[in-house]
Design a protein around this motif. Structure first.
Motif, PDB file in Angstrom:
ATOM      1  N   SER A 137      58.673  51.995  42.838  1.00 12.90           N
ATOM      2  CA  SER A 137      57.660  52.443  41.888  1.00 12.90           C
ATOM      3  C   SER A 137      56.524  51.433  41.791  1.00 12.90           C
ATOM      4  O   SER A 137      55.338  51.810  41.754  1.00 12.90           O
ATOM      5  CB  SER A 137      58.287  52.653  40.502  1.00 12.90           C
ATOM      6  OG  SER A 137      59.329  53.593  40.554  1.00 12.90           O
ATOM      7  N   ALA A 188      54.494  56.742  39.484  1.00  8.54           N
ATOM      8  CA  ALA A 188      55.272  56.651  40.713  1.00  8.54           C
ATOM      9  C   ALA A 188      56.768  56.769  40.420  1.00  8.54           C
ATOM     10  O   ALA A 188      57.513  57.445  41.151  1.00  8.54           O
ATOM     11  CB  ALA A 188      54.974  55.330  41.425  1.00  8.54           C
ATOM     12  N   ALA A 189      57.225  56.118  39.347  1.00  8.08           N
ATOM     13  CA  ALA A 189      58.635  56.217  38.962  1.00  8.08           C
ATOM     14  C   ALA A 189      59.004  57.657  38.609  1.00  8.08           C
ATOM     15  O   ALA A 189      60.095  58.141  38.958  1.00  8.08           O
ATOM     16  CB  ALA A 189      58.926  55.286  37.783  1.00  8.08           C
TER      17      ALA A 189
END
Length: 265
Positions: A229, A251-252
């Motif tokens: 991430s 992103a995570a």
């Protein structure tokens, strides 16, 4: 020389983010297992009041952040045991109340100038070498304690009653976990901010949960998801000029969605 300075400017935030991902993986796994997401939010929101009071009293913001988080954690631990309200209700009241009080006090302090957006949403690219050193020290200490007390922490998570019968110091282990959580949240706020710090404790372990068969695998996979991430988020921030902290959380989230898709398939 300019290239060296540019690489140094880029490496400090990257290294800080990777260190944070390494420690939030196993620590966040305990947060998910124990359903302590509200606890992390409360510490993060309450820390804003600590920052405000620290700035007003001319205390270094990082020190004020650490002290306020640790003191709040020590106060919340017994309050959850003695109050008649449910744990999530109590934490929700304290969380939003302290965030509101911090914002009100900050608005009344006319001569105080604080980067409120930086604390709310983080400023990963503004991390200094001193910040990186503090994150590294906290990561080493917390990971070392988690490895040392892994069996006891896991036993108290599964069943405090059985852990007591097996001879584990349940109260001390729970207090240790809370203090580590307070320490990591205080240092992570500079990177991802008050409003996003809980996401780094919850989303990577949640993504790893569906891919793991043992607690050890989940803690390891959660760290790997966090590392990915950070790499993805900072790359997106570099290319598209997006805020680094929120980009890491986005992103995570994408990795979490991908893990759920893989599980379903």
């Amino acid at each position: 020389m300019n290239a060296l300075m540019m690489s140094y400017w880029w490496l400090m935030p990257l290294f800080s983010g990777l260190l944070l991902a390494c420690v939030t993986g196993p620590l966040g796994s305990f947060v998910v297992w124990r359903r302590m997401a509200f606890f992390g939010d409360t510490l993060a929101h309450g820390a804003l009041l600590g920052i405000t009071l620290g700035v007003i009293s001319d205390i270094h913001p990082t020190l004020a952040l650490l002290l306020s988080s640790l003191v709040l954690a020590l106060l919340l631990y017994p309050m959850q045991r003695v109050m008649s309200l449910s744990s999530d209700t109590l934490l929700g009241i304290i969380s939003h109340s302290m965030l509101a009080v911090g914002l009100v006090v900050l608005s009344l302090a006319q001569d105080v100038r604080v980067d409120l957006m930086g604390y709310l949403f983080g400023d990963l690219l503004a991390v200094t070498s001193n910040d990186t050193l503090l994150v590294a020290l906290a990561a080493v200490v917390c990971i070392g304690l988690i490895i040392w007390q892994w069996r006891g922490l896991l036993a108290t998570t599964v069943s405090p009653e059985l852990a007591t019968i097996d001879g584990y110091p349940v109260a001390r282990l729970q207090l240790l976990l809370i203090l580590m959580l307070a320490l990591v949240i205080a240092l992570a706020m500079k990177i991802v901010g008050i409003l996003l710090v809980s996401a780094m404790l919850i989303i990577p372990p949640a993504a790893a949960r569906s891919l793991s068969r043992t607690p050890e695998q989940m803690a390891l996979f959660a760290s790997l998801v966090g590392i990915l991430s950070v790499l993805m988020g900072m790359t997106a921030s570099f290319w598209w000029d997006t805020p680094a902290g929120p980009s890491v959380v986005v992103a995570a989230t994408l990795l979490f969605v991908a893990s759920m898709a893989v599980t379903r398939r």
